[in-house]
Scaffold this motif. Structure first.
Motif, short mmCIF file in Angstrom:
data_model
loop_
_atom_site.label_atom_id
_atom_site.label_comp_id
_atom_site.label_asym_id
_atom_site.label_seq_id
_atom_site.Cartn_x
_atom_site.Cartn_y
_atom_site.Cartn_z
N VAL A 55 66.49 64.28 13.41
CA VAL A 55 66.19 64.59 12.01
C VAL A 55 67.45 65.14 11.32
O VAL A 55 68.12 66.04 11.85
CB VAL A 55 65.04 65.61 11.91
N LYS A 56 67.76 64.61 10.16
CA LYS A 56 68.91 65.07 9.38
C LYS A 56 68.52 66.32 8.60
O LYS A 56 67.59 66.30 7.80
CB LYS A 56 69.37 63.97 8.43
N ILE A 57 69.26 67.42 8.84
CA ILE A 57 68.95 68.70 8.23
C ILE A 57 70.16 69.17 7.42
O ILE A 57 71.26 69.34 7.99
CB ILE A 57 68.60 69.75 9.30
N PRO A 58 70.02 69.40 6.12
CA PRO A 58 71.15 69.89 5.32
C PRO A 58 71.64 71.23 5.85
O PRO A 58 70.85 72.10 6.23
CB PRO A 58 70.54 70.04 3.92
N HIS A 59 72.99 71.39 5.88
CA HIS A 59 73.56 72.64 6.38
C HIS A 59 74.99 72.78 5.86
O HIS A 59 75.59 71.83 5.34
CB HIS A 59 73.54 72.65 7.91
N THR A 60 75.55 73.95 6.04
CA THR A 60 76.91 74.21 5.58
C THR A 60 77.96 73.61 6.50
O THR A 60 79.13 73.52 6.14
CB THR A 60 77.15 75.73 5.49
N HIS A 61 77.55 73.20 7.69
CA HIS A 61 78.45 72.59 8.67
C HIS A 61 77.75 71.42 9.35
O HIS A 61 76.53 71.26 9.26
CB HIS A 61 78.87 73.61 9.74
N SER A 62 78.54 70.63 10.04
CA SER A 62 78.00 69.60 10.94
C SER A 62 78.31 70.02 12.37
O SER A 62 78.97 71.04 12.60
CB SER A 62 78.62 68.24 10.63
N LEU A 63 77.84 69.25 13.33
CA LEU A 63 78.13 69.52 14.73
C LEU A 63 79.20 68.55 15.22
O LEU A 63 79.21 67.37 14.86
CB LEU A 63 76.87 69.39 15.58
N LYS A 64 80.08 69.05 16.04
CA LYS A 64 81.20 68.27 16.53
C LYS A 64 80.80 67.56 17.83
O LYS A 64 80.29 68.19 18.76
CB LYS A 64 82.39 69.19 16.78
N GLY A 65 81.05 66.27 17.89
CA GLY A 65 80.72 65.53 19.10
C GLY A 65 81.14 64.08 19.00
O GLY A 65 81.46 63.58 17.91
N HIS A 66 81.15 63.39 20.15
CA HIS A 66 81.57 61.98 20.17
C HIS A 66 80.54 61.08 19.50
O HIS A 66 80.91 60.16 18.77
CB HIS A 66 81.79 61.53 21.62
N SER A 67 79.26 61.36 19.74
CA SER A 67 78.21 60.58 19.09
C SER A 67 77.82 61.30 17.81
O SER A 67 78.67 61.84 17.12
CB SER A 67 77.02 60.44 20.04
N ASP A 68 76.52 61.34 17.50
CA ASP A 68 76.09 62.08 16.32
C ASP A 68 75.90 63.57 16.61
O ASP A 68 75.45 64.32 15.76
CB ASP A 68 74.80 61.48 15.74
N ALA A 69 76.23 63.98 17.85
CA ALA A 69 76.21 65.39 18.26
C ALA A 69 74.84 66.02 18.16
O ALA A 69 74.72 67.22 17.90
CB ALA A 69 77.23 66.19 17.45
N ASP A 70 73.79 65.22 18.40
CA ASP A 70 72.42 65.76 18.35
C ASP A 70 72.17 66.56 19.63
O ASP A 70 71.74 66.02 20.66
CB ASP A 70 71.41 64.62 18.22
N VAL A 71 72.45 67.83 19.57
CA VAL A 71 72.38 68.70 20.74
C VAL A 71 70.96 68.72 21.33
O VAL A 71 70.78 68.84 22.55
CB VAL A 71 72.86 70.12 20.37
N ALA A 72 69.95 68.60 20.48
CA ALA A 72 68.56 68.65 20.95
C ALA A 72 68.21 67.42 21.78
O ALA A 72 67.66 67.53 22.89
CB ALA A 72 67.61 68.78 19.76
N LEU A 73 68.53 66.23 21.26
CA LEU A 73 68.21 65.02 22.01
C LEU A 73 69.08 64.88 23.26
O LEU A 73 68.65 64.30 24.25
CB LEU A 73 68.36 63.78 21.11
N HIS A 74 70.30 65.42 23.20
CA HIS A 74 71.15 65.37 24.40
C HIS A 74 70.53 66.19 25.53
O HIS A 74 70.50 65.76 26.69
CB HIS A 74 72.55 65.88 24.07
N ALA A 75 70.06 67.39 25.20
CA ALA A 75 69.44 68.23 26.23
C ALA A 75 68.18 67.56 26.77
O ALA A 75 67.93 67.57 27.99
CB ALA A 75 69.09 69.59 25.64
N LEU A 76 67.40 66.96 25.89
CA LEU A 76 66.16 66.31 26.32
C LEU A 76 66.46 65.08 27.16
O LEU A 76 65.76 64.80 28.15
CB LEU A 76 65.32 65.95 25.09
N THR A 77 67.49 64.34 26.80
CA THR A 77 67.90 63.17 27.59
C THR A 77 68.26 63.59 29.01
O THR A 77 67.85 62.96 29.99
CB THR A 77 69.09 62.45 26.93
#
Length: 387
Positions: free
Chosen positions: A252-274
């Motif tokens: 889910v795309k959530i507006p914020h003052t920053h983005s997350l740094k990563g090679h893919s889309d940096a979805d930390v939640a889905l990465h942990a679940l994967t």
């Protein structure tokens, strides 16, 4: 030169029986995820001594037939008649150019026939010319008069007939033609009336005909897998904040003052679940399957990674029983987006939303998440496999 056909099977699937419930004929209902008719046909397809299979269907069921038997190498189905007897005759006529020596006539709604019965029928029919599987009656049988019991039948001479009923092809074909205008309930009745001596071999309680909703429940129980191999996987991931105006969490795309740094889309939640799903199957981690050194995953949507992990489980006939995701950060606030994240995860891994848990917490201003330097996610997945 025409190949000699020794044993042919006719599968009678032209009935309209709907006593089991539902809107389609019972032979096209699924048990254990497989259409009843397909289960029945595959018993004969997998027997080394059956040379030809001819299915008889109702004219209205061609689409159902195509769906149920998709991918199987079979002759085109033949349409049945108004009665079972006429349907069988149509089938016998359809294979007349093949001139098999023996024919097995079987009800489509008996999907649990075993190869031993077929073997026994082959042994006996080659000697006697006509044989059916049957079970001895064990209950006391009463013959009713108008308003009271007229007599008690001797159960020592009573049997419950099953299929496949097996005959020399020419003999049963001639018998069907001779008595085609009479409505008899099975092929052995026609054989008897034409003077054939019909033998009996021992049938099987599993070779029952699915007729009622109770029969369907019994069939479901027989095909149900026992998922007693329970696995638990744990995943954790961390991504630092970077310049930007939104984060992707749980797809889910959530507006914020920053983005997350990563090679893919940096979805930390889905990465942990994967990683949790992969861990439950001892299949390594996300980096093994999607190495960050591979440029093809640059900016990739993480739902690709999660779906891949789920598919690996489904390929091993596994069941994802539950996933529990915890997102750890000071900002953004997860609460307003929690249900959207649950919906997205449910969609990606094809899991009932009631089995998808998403929580959020903070570290009370402690550590890198407390200082607003990034986001951490932890996930636990429970997976069940058949023994």
């Amino acid at each position: 030169m025409q190949m000699t056909i020794r044993n042919a099977a006719i599968i009678v699937a032209a009935g309209r029986g709907q006593r089991v419930g539902g809107e389609i004929p019972k032979q096209y209902l699924e048990v254990g995820g497989v259409p009843i008719l397909r289960r029945t046909v595959e018993v004969f397809l997998n027997h080394p001594n059956i040379d030809l299979i001819q299915v008889i269907i109702h004219p209205d069921d061609k689409n159902l037939y195509d769906q149920a038997l998709n991918g199987l190498d079979l002759p085109a189905p033949i349409f049945g008649g108004e009665t079972r007897q006429q349907s069988v005759l149509n089938g016998l006529e359809a294979i007349s150019d093949k001139m098999p020596e023996y024919v097995f006539i079987h009800d489509a709604a008996r999907p649990f026939l075993d190869h031993k019965i077929i073997d026994d029928l082959i042994d006996v029919v080659e000697v006697s010319g006509a044989v059916i599987p049957a079970l001895k009656v064990t209950d006391t049988i009463k013959y009713m008069g108008t308003d009271k019991i007229d007599s008690t039948l001797d159960r020592n001479y009573l049997y419950r007939a099953q299929t496949p009923q097996t005959f020399r092809y020419k003999a049963i074909f001639m018998a069907h033609r001779r008595f085609e205008n009479e409505n008899m309930t099975d092929d052995s009745s026609i054989a008897e009336k034409s003077g054939l001596k019909v033998r009996i071999i021992e049938g099987s309680e599993n070779n029952f005909k699915i007729t009622t909703s109770e029969d369907l429940k019994k069939a479901e129980m027989m095909t149900a897998k026992t998922y007693t191999d329970i696995r638990t996987g744990y995943g954790v991931d961390v991504h630092a904040f970077d310049k930007g105006d939104h984060v992707i969490l749980g797809g889910v795309k959530i507006p914020h003052t920053h983005s997350l740094k990563g090679h893919s889309d940096a979805d930390v939640a889905l990465h942990a679940l994967t990683d949790a799903l992969l861990g439950s199957m001892a299949l390594g981690d996300i980096g093994d399957h999607f190495p960050p050194s591979d440029k093809k995953w640059k900016g990739a949507s993480s739902d690709i990674f999660l779906k891949h992990a789920a598919d690996l489980i489904y390929q091993q006939v596994g069941v994802i029983a539950h996933v529990d995701l915890t997102i750890i950060c000071e900002t953004p606030k997860i609460g307003p987006h929690r249900e959207k994240i649950r919906d997205k995860i449910s969609e990606i891994i094809d899991l009932d939303i009631a089995r998808v848990s998403v929580k959020a917490t903070t570290t009370e201003k402690l550590g890198f998440t407390g200082k607003g330097e990034g986001i951490m996610a932890q996930a636990v997945a429970t997976v069940r496999l058949p023994e």
